[in-house]
Each structure stands twice: as C-alpha cells, then as structure tokens.
Design an enzyme around this catalytic site. Sequence first.
Site, PDB file in Angstrom:
ATOM      1  CG  ASP A 262      87.185  14.578  81.959  1.00 54.54           C
ATOM      2  OD1 ASP A 262      86.411  14.749  80.921  1.00 54.54           O
ATOM      3  OD2 ASP A 262      87.614  13.366  82.010  1.00 54.54           O
TER       4      ASP A 262
ATOM      5  CD  GLU B 278      82.002  14.251  80.562  1.00 49.09           C
ATOM      6  OE1 GLU B 278      83.310  13.762  81.096  1.00 49.09           O
ATOM      7  OE2 GLU B 278      82.072  14.178  79.116  1.00 49.09           O
TER       8      GLU B 278
END
Length: 474
Positions: A197, A234
């Site tokens: 993330d 990401e």
Amino acid sequence: FYDPNCNGKQVMVHLFEWKWTDIAAECERYLAGAGYCGVQVSPPMEHVILAENNYPWWQRYQPVSYKLYSRSGNEDEFIDMVHRCNSVGVRIYVDAVVNHMTPTGVSGVADGGSTYNTNGHARDFPGVPYSAEHFTPRHKCPSGDGTVDDYSNPSNVRNCYLYGLTDLNGKLDYVREKVVGYFNQLIQIGVAGIRIDAAKYMWPEDISATLSRLTDLPTDQGFPAGSKFYVFQEVIDQNDGAIKVDEYYNTGYVTEFRYCSKIAWGIKDYGQLSNLIDYGWGMARSDRAFIFTDNHDNQRGHGGGGNVITHESPRDYKQAVAYTLAQDYGFTRIMSSYYFTNTDQGPPSNGGYSTADVIINGDGSCGGGWVCEHRWNVMKKMVEFRNAVVGTSMENYWNNGNAVAFSRGNKGFFAMAKQGSMSESLQTGLPAGSYCNIIDDCASSIQVGADGTAQISINNYEEPILAVCAGGCG
Ligand SMILES: O=C(/C=C/c1ccc(O)c(O)c1)N[C@@H](Cc1ccc(O)cc1)C(=O)NCCCOc1c(-c2ccc(O)c(O)c2)oc2cc(O)cc(O)c2c1=O
C-alpha cells in the site's frame, strides 16, 4: 517477486472488506472451481477503530501493530482461511500497510487491545513497538507543515506525512526488521504475496532492502521450493509528478492506474480500444503491469481518481472487464465490492463494528449488501478464457468503432459489440471446426472454415460478448 505462485492462473479477485471465514468458504465453494488465482484481502494487521467516523473502510489503512487482529477476524481465523484456500489451490495476497501508522494527534486502543498515541511529539505504538525515533525525522521533510504537498519533489513525497499519516523511517534497520518480521510471519502461514500500500510514498531502495530479507514460501503449503513472495506495489502514476512506476520494477509489479482511465474511454468509444496500451502517456511494461478496471479507491472517486467504470454501470462494466481479461497486457485483478451510498462508509454490518456475513443466493449471486462482481456470468467465463489463452498474443485485430474482435494465438477468439449486435465475417486464427460461445453457454456458436474465417454474430444486449477456445475454455 514476479510470480503470483498460483500455477499459471491469471486473475486475482479483491474481496474488499470480506471477513476471513467468508473468504475461506468462498475459496472452497466458488473460487477454486472458477479458476481464480487468488484473493487480495483487506489489511489483516491491527488498526484503529473510528467509531466517531462510523467505522469507515479507511480505518484499516491506519495500522497500530502487526498483530493479525482486524475487522475481518482474528489470527486463528486468518490462518484457517489461508490454509483452507491453499488446500483448494486458491492463493491469499495481503494488503500490507507499511509506509505509515496512524495520523498525528490521535490516541486510543485498537481492536487487538494495543494502545497508540501520536499526540504532540509522541509516536507510541507499544504493540510493535515503535516510538518517535522510528519515524522519518522532520528535518528530512522539505514541506512547510510536514505533510506531502509537492509531488514534483521525491523527498517531499517519501519523507513527509501523507495526509498527516505518521511516516515510518524505512531507512532504519529496526523498522525494516519489524516489517520483515511481519512479512515472514505471513509467509510462514502460507500467504503467497503482498500488495504494498502507498508504495509511491516509500523509497524503492527501502522496499528492496526489506524484501531481500524474506524467507522462501513454505513447501508444505504447496509452493515449489525456492518460491518467493509475489509483490505488487500501489504506485499511482498518471504522469502527474516526479514518481514513475519504473522506479519500482526491481521489487515487483506496479499498479497501472492509467489503464483504468483508458479502458473507461475505450468502452465509451470503441475506436479508442485499438491502441489502448500504446497511445498517450505511456504505461508500465506488460510484465510489470498490475491492471484492473476499478479499485476500492477510485470506484469512490478517490486517489487514482478520474473517470472509471464501476459495477454501478453493469452493462459497460461487463464489457470493460471482459475486454481487460481478453487482451494480453498485464496481470489482472477483479474488484468485488459492497454497495455504498457514502464513499467513507464501511462494509455491511449487523450494526456498529462487526462485518456482516456474505449471503449467497440460490442463483449464485450475493445478498446482504455485497455485489460479488466476481460471480457475475461474464467475469466467471472470462476468467476461464484468460486462463485458457495464457501465453498467446493478440492477432487478427478488427475494430469498426462499434464492434471489436481479435484472436489469442490459435487458442481463442474474442468479439464484443457495443450496441448489442454484430455480424461480420472475420479471420479467427483458429483451426476449422465448430466453437461454443462460453458467454451464453453455447446458445450461440461459430463455424470456422478451413481458411480460419467465420461469420461472427452477436445478438445479446446485456452481454454482447463472444469468447471461444480451441478445445474449450474450461
Ligand atoms: O480516503 C482516504 C483513504 C484513502 C486510501 C486508503 C488506502 C489506499 O491504498 C488508497 O489508495 C487510498 N482517507 C480519507 C480520510 C483520511 C484518513 C487519514 C488521514 O490522515 C486523512 C484523511 C481521506 O479523505 N484521505 C485524503 C484523500 C485520500 O488520500 C489518501 C491516499 C492517497 C490519495 C491520493 C493519491 O493519489 C494517493 O497516492 C494516495 O492514500 C492513503 C493510503 C493509506 O494507506 C491511508 C490513507 O488514509 C490514504 C489517504 O488518506
């Protein structure tokens, strides 16, 4: 870091906010038989509980410790899920939030009992433990107020606090060791890989140093000896700043958010599908591109923003996902959502904090507020198609602005008609013979002649899609 560890299967599903017991059941009752590679699960680490915000989905992106205790269940349930899914050949990928902990100026007790306090200069996370010295020093951040505010400056993006989130100092060996400990625990349980993330906000060399300390995946969970974590990072790169997806190629795949916008345009105007990958602002290399039609963030108009197609426009969405799974670029993920009226709201619940069960209706669809796009007919069939044609390239491409068609080597052929119908004689690249359209369960079929051509007819408004495979797709 580039092998999804799922025996050549080609499609991941993001069971966003599902709890562990429901995911385990879904692996056994549906995903294994449908040929899905695996499941991206919501962050399993201990996180804040934001009752005052009515438990929004993004509370799980505010970690408090690396204990496997979250809204989706406890450690035992997590381990049981991983083992049951592995047993039926469906892999688990963990959404790893390791760039930061909670925002500043908060304190409380998380759902696993760990306390936290970031008031003033405090950065106390005894559940790890982390304290102030483990966060990026203020003087390393070149912004006025300490938050990320200049995407043209890599040091600003990596060394400042993203929207006020306390930024871990990935350069410290201590921090790397804590993250390595978390990842190696996941590996030991049988997790096949991770989504990193907010990787855009982390230095690539810090990610690399951390990943270099990971153990191999365990052979007792069905991984060949020497298997490594599959990693997808990401990185929202829309040519809008200094950070580029290429910086992350050495540590895994990267999310390619430009694909979301391009496929949306392409479904609105089929002519744009012809050179989807090449035109305009460039995209990640195919063997590093992690692609999807929409994700949990941009289906809410956040983050990777821009105009994306979601389940809220089912007809267009089926075409967008079908085309995404039919073409040969990137590694693909299907979003599986819950209905929402407010972009912050959390998953279906029985009031308050707990997550409601997923209801499976008699017809195989989902109830209880869950959308289950991954169970829709077109998605299920196109997963089979993508698995069947893996390794082939797109050939015999044809597009007249209202309909599009192409073959995948000599293994498959795909066509789609924007208005719901088409009838064209086209080169299929297939050997002579009769081929069932898997989309409508062989209600329609094509007859391929000795020269490889066939009359391609579609007449189906809701699902105007034809997909056939040499020797069947299943
Ligand atoms: O809307 C959200 C959360 C969004 C979010 C969460 C996880 C993601 O993976 C993501 O991509 C977005 N969060 C709400 C509420 C919030 C939460 C924490 C906070 O410190 C401040 C506000 C919000 O309105 N956030 C501001 C806009 C979204 O800004 C966030 C982004 C983000 C937005 C745009 C970008 O181009 C981008 O590269 C990243 O990433 C996060 C990553 C996280 O791990 C945790 C976060 O709080 C966030 C995050 O706030």
